[in-house]
Design an enzyme around this catalytic site. Structure first.
Site, PDB file in Angstrom:
ATOM      1  N   ALA A   1       0.871  -1.173   0.000  1.00 54.75           N
ATOM      2  CA  ALA A   1       0.000   0.000   0.000  1.00 54.75           C
ATOM      3  C   ALA A   1       0.909   1.224   0.000  1.00 54.75           C
ATOM      4  O   ALA A   1       2.103   1.127   0.309  1.00 54.75           O
ATOM      5  CB  ALA A   1      -0.899  -0.028   1.237  1.00 54.75           C
TER       6      ALA A   1
ATOM      7  N   GLY B   1       0.795  -4.925   1.035  1.00 53.05           N
ATOM      8  CA  GLY B   1      -0.376  -5.001   0.166  1.00 53.05           C
ATOM      9  C   GLY B   1      -0.088  -5.670  -1.175  1.00 53.05           C
ATOM     10  O   GLY B   1      -0.998  -6.225  -1.798  1.00 53.05           O
TER      11      GLY B   1
ATOM     12  N   GLU C   1      -0.421  -9.248  -0.439  1.00 51.86           N
ATOM     13  CA  GLU C   1      -1.847  -9.511  -0.212  1.00 51.86           C
ATOM     14  C   GLU C   1      -2.631  -9.525  -1.529  1.00 51.86           C
ATOM     15  O   GLU C   1      -3.541 -10.341  -1.709  1.00 51.86           O
ATOM     16  CB  GLU C   1      -2.414  -8.463   0.749  1.00 51.86           C
ATOM     17  CG  GLU C   1      -1.819  -8.621   2.147  1.00 51.86           C
ATOM     18  CD  GLU C   1      -2.142  -7.459   3.062  1.00 51.86           C
ATOM     19  OE1 GLU C   1      -1.780  -6.310   2.710  1.00 51.86           O
ATOM     20  OE2 GLU C   1      -2.760  -7.688   4.111  1.00 51.86           O
TER      21      GLU C   1
HETATM   22  N1  CAA Z   1       4.640   3.237  -0.601  1.00 58.29           N
HETATM   23  C1  CAA Z   1       5.053   4.386  -1.149  1.00 58.29           C
HETATM   24  N2  CAA Z   1       6.205   4.524  -1.815  1.00 58.29           N
HETATM   25  C2  CAA Z   1       6.985   3.433  -1.931  1.00 58.29           C
HETATM   26  C3  CAA Z   1       6.628   2.203  -1.383  1.00 58.29           C
HETATM   27  C4  CAA Z   1       5.382   2.113  -0.698  1.00 58.29           C
HETATM   28  N3  CAA Z   1       4.929   0.964  -0.159  1.00 58.29           N
HETATM   29  N4  CAA Z   1       7.596   1.304  -1.650  1.00 58.29           N
HETATM   30  C5  CAA Z   1       8.532   1.973  -2.356  1.00 58.29           C
HETATM   31  N5  CAA Z   1       8.177   3.255  -2.522  1.00 58.29           N
HETATM   32  C6  CAA Z   1       8.918   4.308  -3.217  1.00 58.29           C
HETATM   33  C7  CAA Z   1      10.085   4.790  -2.390  1.00 58.29           C
HETATM   34  O1  CAA Z   1       9.654   5.724  -1.432  1.00 58.29           O
HETATM   35  C8  CAA Z   1      10.969   5.378  -3.457  1.00 58.29           C
HETATM   36  O2  CAA Z   1      10.454   6.660  -3.790  1.00 58.29           O
HETATM   37  P1  CAA Z   1      11.440   7.958  -3.832  1.00 58.29           P
HETATM   38  O3  CAA Z   1      12.344   7.641  -4.996  1.00 58.29           O
HETATM   39  O4  CAA Z   1      10.507   9.084  -4.080  1.00 58.29           O
HETATM   40  O5  CAA Z   1      12.152   7.974  -2.524  1.00 58.29           O
HETATM   41  C9  CAA Z   1      10.740   4.471  -4.657  1.00 58.29           C
HETATM   42  O6  CAA Z   1       9.510   3.788  -4.391  1.00 58.29           O
HETATM   43  C10 CAA Z   1      11.833   3.439  -4.836  1.00 58.29           C
HETATM   44  O7  CAA Z   1      11.984   2.738  -3.605  1.00 58.29           O
HETATM   45  P2  CAA Z   1      13.392   2.538  -2.876  1.00 58.29           P
HETATM   46  O8  CAA Z   1      14.304   3.667  -3.203  1.00 58.29           O
HETATM   47  O9  CAA Z   1      13.117   2.278  -1.432  1.00 58.29           O
HETATM   48  O10 CAA Z   1      13.895   1.220  -3.628  1.00 58.29           O
HETATM   49  P3  CAA Z   1      14.852   0.085  -3.036  1.00 58.29           P
HETATM   50  O11 CAA Z   1      15.172  -0.796  -4.187  1.00 58.29           O
HETATM   51  O12 CAA Z   1      15.972   0.686  -2.263  1.00 58.29           O
HETATM   52  O13 CAA Z   1      13.952  -0.733  -1.968  1.00 58.29           O
HETATM   53  C11 CAA Z   1      11.963  -1.849  -1.167  1.00 58.29           C
HETATM   54  C12 CAA Z   1      12.843  -1.454  -2.392  1.00 58.29           C
HETATM   55  C13 CAA Z   1      12.710  -2.821  -0.272  1.00 58.29           C
HETATM   56  C14 CAA Z   1      10.704  -2.505  -1.724  1.00 58.29           C
HETATM   57  C15 CAA Z   1      11.604  -0.572  -0.360  1.00 58.29           C
HETATM   58  O14 CAA Z   1      11.094   0.415  -1.241  1.00 58.29           O
HETATM   59  C16 CAA Z   1      10.574  -0.804   0.713  1.00 58.29           C
HETATM   60  O15 CAA Z   1      10.880  -1.314   1.764  1.00 58.29           O
HETATM   61  N6  CAA Z   1       9.295  -0.394   0.466  1.00 58.29           N
HETATM   62  C17 CAA Z   1       8.242  -0.468   1.422  1.00 58.29           C
HETATM   63  C18 CAA Z   1       7.738  -1.895   1.582  1.00 58.29           C
HETATM   64  C19 CAA Z   1       6.647  -1.962   2.626  1.00 58.29           C
HETATM   65  O16 CAA Z   1       6.846  -1.689   3.792  1.00 58.29           O
HETATM   66  N7  CAA Z   1       5.411  -2.337   2.197  1.00 58.29           N
HETATM   67  C20 CAA Z   1       4.293  -2.474   3.085  1.00 58.29           C
HETATM   68  C21 CAA Z   1       3.472  -1.218   3.066  1.00 58.29           C
HETATM   69  S1  CAA Z   1       2.205  -1.243   4.325  1.00 58.29           S
HETATM   70  C22 CAA Z   1       0.902  -2.073   3.621  1.00 58.29           C
HETATM   71  O17 CAA Z   1       0.981  -2.587   2.539  1.00 58.29           O
HETATM   72  C23 CAA Z   1      -0.382  -2.115   4.436  1.00 58.29           C
HETATM   73  C24 CAA Z   1      -1.360  -3.151   4.027  1.00 58.29           C
HETATM   74  O18 CAA Z   1      -1.283  -4.287   4.425  1.00 58.29           O
HETATM   75  C25 CAA Z   1      -2.504  -2.810   3.159  1.00 58.29           C
END
Ligand code: CAA
Length: 263
Positions: A69, A113, A116
């Site tokens: 998400a 998400g 999911e």
């Molecule tokens: N939401 C919003 N933006 C996201 C995102 C997310 N879930 N995941 C990645 N992005 C964005 C980053 O912020 C980044 O944007 P900027 O360039 O503007 O900073 C861009 O995508 C690229 O990401 P990274 O620079 O972080 O890329 P990476 O290769 O270094 O890492 C990753 C990749 C490990 C997937 C890392 O992006 C990450 O940990 N993302 C979040 C994963 C996460 O926690 N997901 C769960 C969300 S909560 C949820 O989903 C609730 C639910 O159950 C419904």
């Protein structure tokens, strides 16, 4: 029909009977913001209504199926906003409005998400680079799109508990070994080809039988065994009222290829 234009997804019909939706928000690794889910639901409804589409492939990019998400959208949400807007509830359209089979083709990140969303699909295919997980605990929250329920049904309580409490991810190989994914493909191209081929195979069968098969398998996730077996038998009996059951069994006896009427 007029081709809709979408901001966050691409929609196509790459094979006879097959619809494809590609999540396309590369700058955010396909983070599933509310407008993206709205577009996804619109596209799914249009495939559901389409006479030319019988099975659907949902994919992302080689790098990310979906990284969850949208954390930036969620960060400021209050309880009352989340509650009164039923935040995330619209994601379930995929499991309620869509009666046609959906194959998730997962390469790269399928986190939170994203994991999911894949678990809501009828079949998951993936590559070894697939990176599944429920990392919400690291953000001070929990899965909110069914992960605690569907992942637990898929891998059992102990593994699901470990994954959800630690936020550790699991690989495409693990997903295949644990039965979360039906098949593993060596590359993104092979993955997409495999998913399209399976969708094409499904699209070649009776639409009536395919919808019934999906319906009864899904019942196994909701019903106790005795009720599920009885439900299956009722639907099985009802298919003796279809033309396609007669067509399919007659074609077998005559050693011919069945020409389905979808009636
Ligand atoms: N939401 C919003 N933006 C996201 C995102 C997310 N879930 N995941 C990645 N992005 C964005 C980053 O912020 C980044 O944007 P900027 O360039 O503007 O900073 C861009 O995508 C690229 O990401 P990274 O620079 O972080 O890329 P990476 O290769 O270094 O890492 C990753 C990749 C490990 C997937 C890392 O992006 C990450 O940990 N993302 C979040 C994963 C996460 O926690 N997901 C769960 C969300 S909560 C949820 O989903 C609730 C639910 O159950 C419904």
């Amino acid at each position: 029909s007029a081709r809709r234009s979408y901001e966050y997804i691409d929609v196509s019909e790459p094979r006879p009977g097959v619809g494809q939706i590609t999540l396309n928000r590369p700058k955010a690794l396909n983070a599933l913001c509310t407008p993206l889910i709205a577009e996804l639901n619109t596209a799914l409804r249009s495939f559901q209504a389409s006479p030319t589409v019988a099975a659907i492939v949902l994919t992302g990019s080689e790098r990310a199926f979906a990284a969850g998400a949208d954390i930036k959208e969620m960060a400021p949400l209050t309880f009352s906003e989340a509650y009164t807007t039923s935040f995330i509830e619209s994601w379930s359209d995929l499991t309620t409005a869509l009666k046609k089979p959906l194959i998730a083709a997962v390469s790269g990140h399928a986190l939170g998400g994203g994991c999911e969303l894949a678990l809501m699909a009828d079949i998951i295919y993936c590559t070894p680079t697939a990176n599944f997980g429920q990392p919400e605990i690291k953000l001070g929250t929990i899965p909110g799109a069914g992960g605690s329920q569907r992942l637990t049904r898929a891998v059992g309580k102990s593994k699901a508990m470990e994954l959800i409490l630690t936020g550790k991810s699991f690989s495409g190989e693990e997903a295949e070994r644990w039965g979360v994914a039906a098949r593993l493909f060596p590359s993104y191209d092979a993955l997409l080809e495999g998913a399209l081929k399976t969708a094409e195979t499904i699209a070649g069968y009776s639409k009536v039988a395919v919808q019934a098969a999906k319906e009864v398998v899904n019942k196994s996730q909701d019903l106790p065994l005795r009720d599920g077996v009885e439900y299956e038998r009722r639907v099985f009996h009802s298919l003796f009222g279809s033309q396609d059951q007669k067509i399919g069994m007659k074609a077998f006896a005559e050693k011919k290829k069945a020409e389905w009427s979808n009636q």
